[in-house]
Scaffold this active site. Structure first.
Site, PDB file in Angstrom:
ATOM      1  N   CYS A 112       8.470 -28.928 -33.165  1.00 54.45           N
ATOM      2  CA  CYS A 112       7.061 -28.489 -33.107  1.00 54.45           C
ATOM      3  C   CYS A 112       6.536 -28.036 -34.461  1.00 54.45           C
ATOM      4  O   CYS A 112       5.337 -27.841 -34.628  1.00 54.45           O
ATOM      5  CB  CYS A 112       6.918 -27.356 -32.113  1.00 54.45           C
ATOM      6  SG  CYS A 112       7.378 -27.839 -30.455  1.00 54.45           S
ATOM      7  N   HIS A 252       1.414 -22.046 -33.131  1.00 53.85           N
ATOM      8  CA  HIS A 252       1.920 -23.122 -32.286  1.00 53.85           C
ATOM      9  C   HIS A 252       1.683 -22.746 -30.820  1.00 53.85           C
ATOM     10  O   HIS A 252       1.833 -21.583 -30.434  1.00 53.85           O
ATOM     11  CB  HIS A 252       3.409 -23.338 -32.568  1.00 53.85           C
ATOM     12  CG  HIS A 252       4.030 -24.319 -31.641  1.00 53.85           C
ATOM     13  ND1 HIS A 252       3.490 -25.566 -31.436  1.00 53.85           N
ATOM     14  CD2 HIS A 252       5.125 -24.237 -30.828  1.00 53.85           C
ATOM     15  CE1 HIS A 252       4.233 -26.213 -30.559  1.00 53.85           C
ATOM     16  NE2 HIS A 252       5.219 -25.439 -30.175  1.00 53.85           N
ATOM     17  N   ASN A 282       1.934 -27.731 -24.496  1.00 55.32           N
ATOM     18  CA  ASN A 282       2.624 -27.772 -25.783  1.00 55.32           C
ATOM     19  C   ASN A 282       2.745 -29.238 -26.223  1.00 55.32           C
ATOM     20  O   ASN A 282       3.540 -29.988 -25.668  1.00 55.32           O
ATOM     21  CB  ASN A 282       4.008 -27.128 -25.627  1.00 55.32           C
ATOM     22  CG  ASN A 282       4.814 -27.137 -26.917  1.00 55.32           C
ATOM     23  OD1 ASN A 282       4.430 -27.761 -27.899  1.00 55.32           O
ATOM     24  ND2 ASN A 282       5.942 -26.450 -26.907  1.00 55.32           N
TER      25      ASN A 282
END
Ligand code: ACO
Length: 328
Positions: A112, A252, A282
């Site tokens: 990520c 994030h 996500n």
């Protein structure tokens, strides 16, 4: 000389997977997902779509908005952990499709943190006179590696891509500081066991469902809440700034509780925090560039705004970038 974002773009699949549909797939509930994660729905790419398709769409928009022709690009970096295939890189596929024949191209695998890593690397290239314009993309089709029989992970992830064209500016807006890090001892907390050289695909790996994301959510959660604050502090202190100076905090988007914990510790209010996981989940490396691109479209970013991006992910990798928004 400052490295500036000249233009951004993003691309999201049309198909929406909401919590009610997930209730039909695994033993979960809309209430649990919203309370424990903050996610309402996520986008899922069609079967005939690959990561490079979303990258290409996002890149076309970023090129147009930055006033850049594809053949001006010197380099393309794609941050992804769901490349079209193990090789060639997704960046090479995008390079060909854009007609960016002059550009070198490679992928960065940092989970990520992929976009932040890619942007941090691109910034260093721009310090060299040979490089003038670079396309940086964060993209993931997480749905391809999500086990939709595992309630611990399938409620979290979505698909998307965000792109930025970056170049050199004068002394005004641009990147103030970059910080990248990793703690490889945590690799086992978030990984896909099979499909690589350690465990190539076989009948057994398929039967044991080893081609899907395996995650120890609690370990990642603990790591994330600490690292977001650590990275933010490092970036702000390095630039002689404080949390009060931040105009937009772009964390994030893994879990709303992680974001809220960071906001509380750093005393950054909700109005100054970008949250888009409610509608997109996500999206791994795509979260931050999609968020920035949407914020710009919505007129939430003005020249000179101090933007703090912080990401963490598989590796365990982490990193952040502090910049003054805009170009001169
Ligand atoms: N629906 C209902 N119950 C669930 C679900 C679900 N979808 N998922 C887990 N549960 C259950 C568990 O089985 C457990 O049940 P048990 O007590 O009977 O064993 C219970 O809920 C509590 O489980 P926890 O794991 O403690 O739940 P928690 O509140 O910590 O939330 C979560 C889990 C959402 C995964 C959280 O830990 C998290 O978000 N962690 C971070 C994950 C993350 O950031 N991942 C991405 C990293 S970035 C990258 O590179 C991809």
């Amino acid at each position: 000389m400052k490295v500036q974002i000249l233009g951004m773009g993003h691309s999201l699949p049309d198909r929406i997977l909401n919590n009610q549909e997930l209730e039909q797939m695994v033993d979960t509930s809309h209430e649990w997902i919203v309370e424990r994660t903050g996610i309402l729905e996520r986008r899922i790419a069609d079967k005939d779509m690959a990561t490079s398709d979303l990258c290409w769409q996002a890149a076309k928009i970023a090129l147009e908005r930055s006033g850049t022709e594809a053949n001006e690009l010197d380099l393309i970096i794609v941050g992804t952990s769901s490349p079209d295939m193990l090789f060639p890189s997704t960046a090479c596929i995008v390079q060909d499709r854009l007609g960016a024949g002059k550009a070198a191209a490679f992928d960065v695998e940092a989970g990520c943190t992929g976009f932040v890593y890619a942007l941090g690397i691109a910034e260093k290239f721009l310090l060299s006179p040979e490089y003038k314009k670079i396309l940086v993309i964060g993209a993931d089709l997480c749905s391809r590696f999500t086990d939709y029989t595992d309630r611990n992970t399938c409620v979290l992830f979505g698909d998307g891509a965000g792109a930025a064209v970056i170049g050199k500016g004068n002394s005004g807006p641009g990147i103030l500081s970059t910080y990248l890090g990793a703690d490889g001892s945590g690799a086992r907390h978030l990984y896909m066991p099979a499909g690589g050289s350690a465990l190539p695909p076989s009948k057994e790996t398929l039967e044991q469902r080893l081609h899907f994301i395996r995650m120890d959510g609690n370990e990642i959660f603990r790591f994330a809440t600490k690292i977001v604050v650590k990275v933010s502090e490092k970036l702000l202190t390095g630039a002689g700034l404080s949390y009060q100076d931040v105009d937009l905090f772009v964390p994030h988007q893994a879990n709303l509780r992680i974001i809220k914990t960071a906001m509380k510790r750093m005393r950054i209010p909700k109005e100054k925090t970008l949250i888009n996981l409610d509608y997109f989940g996500n999206m791994s490396a795509a979260c931050i560039p999609v968020g920035l691109s949407m914020a710009e479209e919505a007129g939430k970013l003005k020249n000179g705004d101090l933007v703090l991006m912080v990401a963490f992910g598989a590796g365990l990798s982490y990193g952040g970038i502090l910049l003054r928004w805009g170009r001169d």
